[in-house]
Motif scaffolding. Structure first.
Motif, short mmCIF file in Angstrom:
data_model
loop_
_atom_site.label_atom_id
_atom_site.label_comp_id
_atom_site.label_asym_id
_atom_site.label_seq_id
_atom_site.Cartn_x
_atom_site.Cartn_y
_atom_site.Cartn_z
N VAL A 48 10.62 2.23 -19.28
CA VAL A 48 11.98 1.91 -18.87
C VAL A 48 12.68 1.09 -19.95
CG1 VAL A 48 13.37 0.63 -17.19
CG2 VAL A 48 11.40 1.98 -16.43
N ALA A 49 12.00 0.09 -20.47
CA ALA A 49 12.61 -0.80 -21.46
C ALA A 49 11.51 -1.48 -22.26
CB ALA A 49 13.49 -1.85 -20.79
N SER A 50 11.83 -1.83 -23.50
CA SER A 50 10.88 -2.56 -24.33
C SER A 50 11.64 -3.51 -25.25
CB SER A 50 10.03 -1.59 -25.15
OG SER A 50 10.84 -0.85 -26.05
N ILE A 51 10.92 -4.53 -25.71
CA ILE A 51 11.48 -5.49 -26.64
C ILE A 51 10.39 -5.90 -27.61
CG2 ILE A 51 11.02 -7.42 -25.07
CD1 ILE A 51 13.68 -8.67 -26.19
N THR A 52 10.73 -5.89 -28.92
CA THR A 52 9.75 -6.24 -29.93
C THR A 52 9.72 -7.75 -30.14
OG1 THR A 52 11.30 -6.13 -31.78
CG2 THR A 52 10.24 -4.07 -31.12
N ARG A 53 8.73 -8.20 -30.90
CA ARG A 53 8.64 -9.62 -31.23
C ARG A 53 9.91 -10.10 -31.92
NH1 ARG A 53 4.38 -13.20 -31.98
NH2 ARG A 53 2.84 -11.56 -31.59
N GLY A 54 10.54 -9.19 -32.69
CA GLY A 54 11.75 -9.54 -33.41
C GLY A 54 13.01 -9.45 -32.56
N ALA A 58 14.88 -1.36 -26.54
CA ALA A 58 15.06 0.07 -26.34
C ALA A 58 15.02 0.35 -24.84
CB ALA A 58 13.97 0.87 -27.05
N TYR A 59 15.79 1.33 -24.41
CA TYR A 59 15.89 1.65 -22.99
C TYR A 59 15.82 3.14 -22.75
CZ TYR A 59 17.70 -3.11 -22.67
OH TYR A 59 17.85 -4.47 -22.75
N ALA A 60 15.29 3.52 -21.61
CA ALA A 60 15.37 4.91 -21.18
C ALA A 60 16.83 5.24 -20.90
CB ALA A 60 14.53 5.12 -19.92
N ILE A 69 16.40 -6.12 -20.80
CA ILE A 69 15.12 -6.77 -21.00
C ILE A 69 15.33 -7.96 -21.92
CG2 ILE A 69 14.47 -5.30 -22.97
CD1 ILE A 69 11.55 -5.47 -21.94
N SER A 70 14.59 -9.04 -21.68
CA SER A 70 14.78 -10.24 -22.49
C SER A 70 13.47 -10.66 -23.13
CB SER A 70 15.28 -11.39 -21.62
OG SER A 70 14.20 -11.92 -20.88
N ARG A 71 13.59 -11.60 -24.12
CA ARG A 71 12.39 -12.14 -24.78
C ARG A 71 11.50 -12.88 -23.80
NH1 ARG A 71 12.18 -13.24 -30.36
NH2 ARG A 71 13.99 -12.56 -31.56
N GLU A 72 12.11 -13.42 -22.77
CA GLU A 72 11.32 -14.13 -21.77
C GLU A 72 10.63 -13.14 -20.82
OE1 GLU A 72 13.90 -16.43 -23.84
OE2 GLU A 72 14.63 -14.94 -22.39
N VAL A 73 10.79 -11.87 -21.17
CA VAL A 73 10.16 -10.76 -20.46
C VAL A 73 10.56 -10.71 -19.00
CG1 VAL A 73 8.12 -9.32 -20.44
CG2 VAL A 73 8.24 -11.22 -22.01
N TYR A 74 11.85 -10.84 -18.76
CA TYR A 74 12.33 -10.45 -17.46
C TYR A 74 13.12 -9.16 -17.63
CZ TYR A 74 16.99 -12.48 -18.44
OH TYR A 74 18.21 -12.79 -18.97
N LEU A 75 13.22 -8.43 -16.56
CA LEU A 75 13.99 -7.20 -16.53
C LEU A 75 15.09 -7.38 -15.49
CD1 LEU A 75 14.13 -4.28 -17.69
CD2 LEU A 75 12.89 -3.57 -15.64
N GLN A 76 16.30 -7.54 -15.96
CA GLN A 76 17.44 -7.64 -15.07
C GLN A 76 17.93 -6.24 -14.74
OE1 GLN A 76 18.85 -10.45 -13.66
NE2 GLN A 76 20.10 -9.00 -12.49
#
Length: 111
Positions: A48-54, A58-60, A69-76
């Motif tokens: 569905v969504a991803s976020i790199t360390r940097g 990316a999203y479907a 998606i956020s760095r704090e790894v929540y998915l709003q």
């Protein structure tokens, strides 16, 4: 080893919002990216969504403009639709593989 625990799922009406969280512990220095997959009954698991360390995201196509998606790894998740109903899994990318998974949290969108 990385441990992932999701929270925040539940029942919401169409058009509503939910926020999923993922708590990571263990060897988090080894994580190169975090992601959220989902799996609906009878369907394959999809990213569905991803976020790199940097911080690159990316999203479907099906969730672009509605999910963040956020760095704090929540998915709003906003403007939810019945087709968003699924079990949502938090996952960690380590050595180019989605190697670690949470237990999953159910999201149901229904009136």
């Amino acid at each position: 080893q990385v441990q992932l625990v999701e929270s925040g799922g539940g029942l919401v009406q169409p058009g509503g919002s939910l926020r999923l969280s993922c708590a990571a512990s263990g060897s988090i220095f080894s994580i190169n990216a975090m992601g959220w997959y989902r799996q609906a009954p009878g369907k394959q698991r999809e990213l569905v969504a991803s976020i790199t360390r940097g911080g690159s995201t990316a999203y479907a196509d099906s969730v672009k403009g509605r999910f963040t998606i956020s760095r704090e790894v929540y998915l709003q998740m906003n403007s939810l639709k019945p087709e968003d109903t699924a079990v949502y899994y938090c996952t960690a990318l380590v050595v180019n593989q989605w190697r670690y998974w949470g237990q999953g949290t159910q999201v149901t969108v229904s009136s």
